[in-house]
Design an enzyme around this catalytic site. Structure first.
Site, short mmCIF file in Angstrom:
data_model
loop_
_atom_site.label_atom_id
_atom_site.label_comp_id
_atom_site.label_asym_id
_atom_site.label_seq_id
_atom_site.Cartn_x
_atom_site.Cartn_y
_atom_site.Cartn_z
N TYR A 195 19.46 6.33 -6.52
CA TYR A 195 18.37 6.01 -7.47
C TYR A 195 18.74 6.41 -8.90
CZ TYR A 195 15.27 4.16 -3.96
OH TYR A 195 14.72 3.34 -3.00
N ARG A 232 20.81 3.70 -10.22
CA ARG A 232 19.98 2.52 -10.56
C ARG A 232 19.18 2.77 -11.85
NH1 ARG A 232 16.80 1.07 -5.33
NH2 ARG A 232 16.05 -0.65 -6.59
N HIS A 252 5.72 -1.61 -5.35
CA HIS A 252 6.69 -0.73 -4.67
C HIS A 252 7.07 0.47 -5.51
CE1 HIS A 252 8.06 -4.27 -1.86
NE2 HIS A 252 6.90 -3.76 -1.50
N GLY A 260 11.62 -15.45 -7.39
CA GLY A 260 12.75 -14.56 -7.14
C GLY A 260 12.53 -13.52 -6.06
N SER A 263 12.71 -13.01 -1.69
CA SER A 263 13.07 -13.62 -0.40
C SER A 263 11.83 -13.76 0.49
CB SER A 263 14.13 -12.77 0.31
OG SER A 263 13.63 -11.46 0.49
N ASN A 309 12.98 -20.33 -7.11
CA ASN A 309 14.02 -19.58 -6.41
C ASN A 309 15.19 -20.54 -6.16
OD1 ASN A 309 15.53 -18.12 -4.34
ND2 ASN A 309 13.66 -16.95 -3.96
N ALA A 333 15.33 -18.17 -12.44
CA ALA A 333 14.06 -17.95 -13.13
C ALA A 333 14.23 -17.95 -14.65
CB ALA A 333 13.46 -16.62 -12.68
C1 BJW Z 1 16.67 -15.56 -7.71
C2 BJW Z 1 17.66 -15.44 -8.69
C3 BJW Z 1 17.36 -15.90 -9.99
C4 BJW Z 1 18.41 -14.62 -6.84
N1 BJW Z 1 16.15 -16.44 -10.24
N2 BJW Z 1 15.50 -16.10 -7.99
C5 BJW Z 1 4.93 -7.77 9.10
C6 BJW Z 1 5.96 -8.47 9.73
C7 BJW Z 1 7.23 -7.90 9.86
C8 BJW Z 1 7.49 -6.63 9.37
C9 BJW Z 1 6.48 -5.94 8.76
C10 BJW Z 1 5.24 -6.51 8.63
N3 BJW Z 1 4.44 -5.63 7.95
C11 BJW Z 1 5.16 -4.54 7.64
C12 BJW Z 1 6.41 -4.69 8.12
C13 BJW Z 1 7.52 -3.70 8.00
C14 BJW Z 1 8.24 -3.73 6.68
C15 BJW Z 1 8.83 -5.12 6.49
O1 BJW Z 1 8.30 -5.96 5.82
N4 BJW Z 1 9.98 -5.35 7.10
C16 BJW Z 1 10.65 -6.65 7.03
C17 BJW Z 1 11.92 -6.50 6.21
C18 BJW Z 1 10.91 -7.14 8.41
N5 BJW Z 1 7.35 -3.36 5.58
C19 BJW Z 1 7.15 -2.09 5.24
O2 BJW Z 1 7.66 -1.17 5.88
C20 BJW Z 1 6.22 -1.83 4.07
N6 BJW Z 1 5.24 -0.87 4.47
C21 BJW Z 1 4.28 -1.12 5.34
O3 BJW Z 1 4.12 -2.22 5.82
O4 BJW Z 1 3.50 -0.04 5.64
C22 BJW Z 1 2.51 -0.16 6.66
C23 BJW Z 1 1.89 1.21 6.84
C24 BJW Z 1 0.51 1.32 6.76
C25 BJW Z 1 -0.09 2.58 6.94
C26 BJW Z 1 0.73 3.71 7.18
C27 BJW Z 1 2.09 3.58 7.23
C28 BJW Z 1 2.68 2.32 7.06
C29 BJW Z 1 6.97 -1.21 2.91
C30 BJW Z 1 8.02 -2.10 2.36
C31 BJW Z 1 8.78 -1.36 1.26
C32 BJW Z 1 9.97 -2.16 0.73
N7 BJW Z 1 10.77 -1.29 -0.04
C33 BJW Z 1 11.90 -1.87 -0.80
C34 BJW Z 1 12.58 -0.70 -1.55
C35 BJW Z 1 11.66 -0.28 -2.72
C36 BJW Z 1 12.27 0.66 -3.63
C37 BJW Z 1 13.58 0.20 -4.22
O5 BJW Z 1 13.63 -0.81 -4.94
O6 BJW Z 1 14.54 0.88 -3.97
O7 BJW Z 1 11.43 -2.86 -1.73
S1 BJW Z 1 13.04 -2.77 0.23
C38 BJW Z 1 13.35 -4.04 -0.94
O8 BJW Z 1 12.84 -5.31 -0.49
C39 BJW Z 1 12.53 -3.67 -2.19
C40 BJW Z 1 12.05 -5.01 -2.65
O9 BJW Z 1 10.92 -4.86 -3.50
C41 BJW Z 1 11.74 -5.71 -1.36
C42 BJW Z 1 11.71 -7.23 -1.47
O10 BJW Z 1 12.94 -7.73 -1.86
P1 BJW Z 1 13.00 -8.96 -2.90
O11 BJW Z 1 12.48 -8.53 -4.20
O12 BJW Z 1 12.39 -10.15 -2.28
O13 BJW Z 1 14.60 -9.12 -3.07
P2 BJW Z 1 15.62 -9.93 -2.14
O14 BJW Z 1 16.97 -9.43 -2.47
O15 BJW Z 1 15.21 -9.89 -0.72
O16 BJW Z 1 15.46 -11.44 -2.63
C43 BJW Z 1 15.86 -11.86 -3.91
C44 BJW Z 1 15.51 -13.33 -4.07
O17 BJW Z 1 15.81 -13.72 -5.40
C45 BJW Z 1 16.31 -14.26 -3.15
O18 BJW Z 1 15.41 -15.15 -2.50
C46 BJW Z 1 17.23 -15.03 -4.10
O19 BJW Z 1 17.48 -16.36 -3.69
C47 BJW Z 1 16.43 -14.99 -5.38
N8 BJW Z 1 17.21 -15.08 -6.64
N9 BJW Z 1 18.78 -14.88 -8.19
C48 BJW Z 1 15.27 -16.56 -9.28
N10 BJW Z 1 18.29 -15.85 -11.06
#
Ligand code: BJW
Length: 243
Positions: free
Chosen positions: A67, A70, A119, A186, A188, A212, A230
């Site tokens: 972190y 970052r 987040h 942007g 996934s 995207n 974007a």
């Molecule tokens: C471009 C581009 C350009 C490239 N222009 N575009 C339901 C179903 C299944 C699972 C779950 C569910 N509900 C909950 C879950 C579990 C889990 C989850 O979702 N897991 C899945 C992965 C399967 N969720 C959680 O655990 C969440 N918590 C929760 O649900 O708690 C419930 C609870 C209740 C009560 C008590 C206890 C618990 C929390 C999720 C936290 C995610 N954390 C992270 C790290 C944050 C800190 C950090 O940054 O370090 O968040 S993980 C990471 O993924 C980060 C991001 O915000 C997040 C999303 O990623 P993002 O932003 O979409 O990035 P990418 O890389 O995936 O995609 C980039 C996109 O950009 C791509 O599509 C490219 O094509 C595109 N792109 N260049 C435009 N120039």
């Protein structure tokens, strides 16, 4: 670049535009995304080591160093034309809500007024023992400790398995359910509950638009899909809508 005239018309007439951004909007600033196969964080690191509280408890120095690196990277980069186009949209439309999954602070630095951070933020740490937020710490110490009590400090971000902060999530859900246009930019759309917001908007009758380079699991909800970067699409959309 040719953009659908009907989309420009809907944007011009929008009552409330709600925007959800993910790591892709900051990619053109030089911030890696998570899931890109070559450059994404998860191509080099295991999410369970770096983005879970168990990973932090196992190796707080490893996680804190990641972190800190970052934070240094984000301080060294600048908002890009995509971030700035959203500031312009906020200025032009009667109602605008920006929801971000990003923790990099680039929307704020571009001038967005009140982005909803789902987040958390790189710019804050909190005490592992009682979640009290701390904004000043010794950046040379790893892992950092609370200056008052000496307890471990963790990033004030949401890791897997942790609930999203209640007030931002409630505000995001309310905005998604009460907009007429919803842009998904942007992301996934794999990580819940953020990935559920376009579904909420669609179910409430909003027109969903995806910007995207790649298709995602929410593509089927989108009335318009703009494939590209974007930082190129958003300025082009502004020019096409308000020539
Ligand atoms: C471009 C581009 C350009 C490239 N222009 N575009 C339901 C179903 C299944 C699972 C779950 C569910 N509900 C909950 C879950 C579990 C889990 C989850 O979702 N897991 C899945 C992965 C399967 N969720 C959680 O655990 C969440 N918590 C929760 O649900 O708690 C419930 C609870 C209740 C009560 C008590 C206890 C618990 C929390 C999720 C936290 C995610 N954390 C992270 C790290 C944050 C800190 C950090 O940054 O370090 O968040 S993980 C990471 O993924 C980060 C991001 O915000 C997040 C999303 O990623 P993002 O932003 O979409 O990035 P990418 O890389 O995936 O995609 C980039 C996109 O950009 C791509 O599509 C490219 O094509 C595109 N792109 N260049 C435009 N120039």
């Amino acid at each position: 670049m040719s953009l659908p005239a009907e989309l420009c018309q809907r944007l011009r007439a929008a009552r409330h535009l709600c925007v959800l951004t993910g790591a892709g909007i900051s990619a053109e600033s030089g911030v890696p995304t998570f899931r890109d196969h070559q450059t994404g964080f998860w191509s080099r690191y295991r999410p369970e080591d770096l983005a879970t509280v168990d990973g932090f408890r196992r190796d707080p120095k490893l996680v804190s160093d990641w972190y800190a690196e970052r934070r240094r990277l984000c301080a060294a980069v600048e908002p890009n034309p995509g971030h700035r186009a959203l500031v312009e949209l906020e200025r032009r439309l009667p109602r605008f809500t920006l929801i971000t999954q990003n923790i990099d602070g680039l929307h704020q630095r571009a001038g967005s007024r009140a982005p909803i951070e789902l987040h958390g933020s790189l710019l804050r740490l909190r005490r592992l023992s009682d979640d009290r937020v701390v904004t000043a710490w010794d950046e040379t110490e790893s892992p950092p400790r609370c200056p008052e009590t000496g307890v471990l400090l963790r990033p004030d971000v949401v890791w897997f398995g942790e609930p999203l902060p209640a007030a931002p999530m409630a505000a995001a859900t309310a905005a998604a359910g009460d907009c007429d246009l919803f842009f998904c930019i942007g992301t996934s759309a794999l990580v819940y509950p953020a990935a559920g917001l376009p579904l909420t908007a669609s179910a409430a009758g909003a027109t969903v638009v995806e910007l995207n380079p790649e298709p995602t699991p929410i593509t089927h909800l989108a009335a318009f899909t703009l494939r590209g970067k974007a930082g190129e699409l958003l300025p082009a959309l502004l020019t096409a809508t308000w020539p």
